[in-house]
Scaffold this active site. Structure first.
Site, PDB file in Angstrom:
ATOM      1  N   LYS A 195       9.532  34.492  -5.232  1.00  0.00           N
ATOM      2  CA  LYS A 195       9.417  35.732  -4.467  1.00  0.00           C
ATOM      3  C   LYS A 195       9.981  35.498  -3.078  1.00  0.00           C
ATOM      4  CE  LYS A 195       6.166  39.091  -2.631  1.00  0.00           C
ATOM      5  NZ  LYS A 195       4.816  39.633  -2.708  1.00  0.00           N
ATOM      6  N   LYS A 248      11.815  37.995  -7.794  1.00  0.00           N
ATOM      7  CA  LYS A 248      11.635  39.231  -7.034  1.00  0.00           C
ATOM      8  C   LYS A 248      12.243  39.091  -5.659  1.00  0.00           C
ATOM      9  CE  LYS A 248       8.032  41.837  -4.847  1.00  0.00           C
ATOM     10  NZ  LYS A 248       6.674  41.872  -4.405  1.00  0.00           N
ATOM     11  N   SER A 274      10.841  48.211  -4.352  1.00  0.00           N
ATOM     12  CA  SER A 274      10.853  49.538  -3.722  1.00  0.00           C
ATOM     13  C   SER A 274      12.181  49.870  -3.025  1.00  0.00           C
ATOM     14  CB  SER A 274       9.695  49.644  -2.732  1.00  0.00           C
ATOM     15  OG  SER A 274       9.764  48.623  -1.756  1.00  0.00           O
TER      16      SER A 274
HETATM   17  C1  PBG Z   1       2.182  42.026  -2.187  1.00  0.00           C
HETATM   18  C2  PBG Z   1       3.382  42.627  -2.786  1.00  0.00           C
HETATM   19  C3  PBG Z   1       4.534  43.162  -2.163  1.00  0.00           C
HETATM   20  C4  PBG Z   1       5.308  43.718  -3.185  1.00  0.00           C
HETATM   21  C5  PBG Z   1       4.638  43.496  -4.374  1.00  0.00           C
HETATM   22  N1  PBG Z   1       3.472  42.810  -4.115  1.00  0.00           N
HETATM   23  C6  PBG Z   1       4.901  43.291  -0.748  1.00  0.00           C
HETATM   24  C7  PBG Z   1       5.154  42.138   0.095  1.00  0.00           C
HETATM   25  O1  PBG Z   1       5.202  40.985  -0.326  1.00  0.00           O
HETATM   26  O2  PBG Z   1       5.273  42.406   1.286  1.00  0.00           O
HETATM   27  C8  PBG Z   1       6.610  44.448  -2.995  1.00  0.00           C
HETATM   28  C9  PBG Z   1       6.984  45.402  -4.067  1.00  0.00           C
HETATM   29  C10 PBG Z   1       8.053  46.355  -3.766  1.00  0.00           C
HETATM   30  O3  PBG Z   1       8.735  46.317  -2.721  1.00  0.00           O
HETATM   31  O4  PBG Z   1       8.258  47.227  -4.601  1.00  0.00           O
HETATM   32  N2  PBG Z   1       2.334  40.847  -1.523  1.00  0.00           N
END
Ligand code: PBG
Length: 322
Positions: A195, A248, A274
């Site tokens: 991630k 991701k 997103s």
């Molecule tokens: C929680 C999380 C995030 C996303 C999924 N789980 C945000 C982040 O890490 O700031 C992002 C998902 C998306 O942008 O659709 N940590």
């Protein structure tokens, strides 16, 4: 054999033949729809940066999921907006917390539904970071405890998979041990293994009200320049007991998905996040692109890169387009 004996266009002439030799086909079974649940009843707060998505109270969430399940989208990833936040995210470890309430209601009212719980603290902490803050930074080992307690609570209320997204070191192993000790040795873990610290999460942080109040997530999420490090993250998560690993975001990281597919023998998920979704929506609203064709092309490319499971906000539209 080369040209003129070989002519690759021969297989492209007839549309029926083109379909027969298609290598990658997207189906509803590949897709997971993310949902945001908030307190109250009959609440629907549209998320302006993510057209078509809203924070929904449990009653409306059940209605919308039912509609999607009937159309063949059966898997959902749940995020919560809690009644109140605290310093450590402890609010999310109770069996009557917001996502837990949603899980109980969805499982009770919808037979054929599959639920994935995102495990993280950023939606539940006052400071918006993914863990417990000590001396201005997220303390890894203290955070493991709240994360595992959150996972355990989701297991108790009947979730189908837990998905840690916090990027703490050792969280998969800690969670696996906690689940096993408490009779949940068959609860699968979908690890957000690679991630990245990404600007593509912008709209999500509005949706989940989880933007950090100070600093950023670069001390725990990965540097987008790194690929070898992603392989280390994935290898460690597999060693610690991950059943599925995730890359991701998806689109800027198709090379990571392909590398993971080639190097590891484990199912792979990709999160079409997103910002990737909102860019498509914004261009489509302006009439600059053909949304339906673009979405198909994007999802097909994520699957072609090697992803078995695709988490995408386009799942709602795809239910009608497939
Ligand atoms: C929680 C999380 C995030 C996303 C999924 N789980 C945000 C982040 O890490 O700031 C992002 C998902 C998306 O942008 O659709 N940590």
């Amino acid at each position: 054999m080369s040209f003129p004996v070989t002519r690759l266009r021969r297989l492209r002439k007839n549309p029926i033949l083109r379909k027969m030799v298609t290598e990658t086909v997207i189906s509803r079974d590949d897709l997971v729809m993310p949902m945001f649940v908030c307190p109250g009843t009959k609440v629907k707060n549209p998320i302006h940066s993510m057209p078509g998505n809203s924070q929904l109270s449990v009653d409306y969430l059940v209605e919308e999921c039912k509609m999607l399940v009937d159309k063949g989208i059966k898997a959902f990833l749940l995020f919560g907006i809690p009644d109140h936040k605290d310093e450590t995210g402890e609010v999310a470890t109770h069996d009557d917390a917001i996502v837990q309430r949603a899980i109980k209601a969805l499982k009770k009212d919808i037979k054929d539904i599959f639920l994935i719980a995102d495990i993280c603290n950023c939606e539940y902490t006052t400071h918006g970071h993914c863990g417990t803050i000590v001396n201005g930074d997220v303390d890894n080992d203290l955070t493991l405890e709240t994360l595992s307690q959150q996972a355990l609570s989701f297991a108790r209320v009947g979730v189908d998979i837990v998905a840690p997204s916090d990027m703490m070191d050792g969280r998969v192993g800690h969670m696996r041990q906690t689940l096993d000790k408490n009779d949940f040795s068959y609860m699968p873990i979908l690890a957000y293994s690679a991630k990245y610290a990404s600007a593509f999460y912008g709209p999500f942080r509005d949706a989940a009200e989880s933007a950090p109040k100070f600093g950023d997530r670069a001390s725990y999420q990965m540097n987008s320049a790194n690929s070898d490090e992603a392989m280390r993250e994935i290898a460690l998560d597999i060693e610690e007991g991950a059943d599925i690993v995730m890359v991701k975001p998806a689109l800027s990281y198709l090379d990571i998905i392909r590398r993971a597919k080639d190097e590891f023998n484990i199912p792979i998920a990709a999160y079409n996040v997103s910002g990737e979704f909102s860019m498509v929506k914004a261009a489509a609203e302006k009439g600059w692109i053909d949304e339906k064709r673009i979405v198909r092309e994007i999802l097909t490319s994520i699957k072609r890169a090697g992803s078995d499971i695709i988490i995408t906000y386009h799942a709602r539209d795809m239910a009608n387009w497939l």
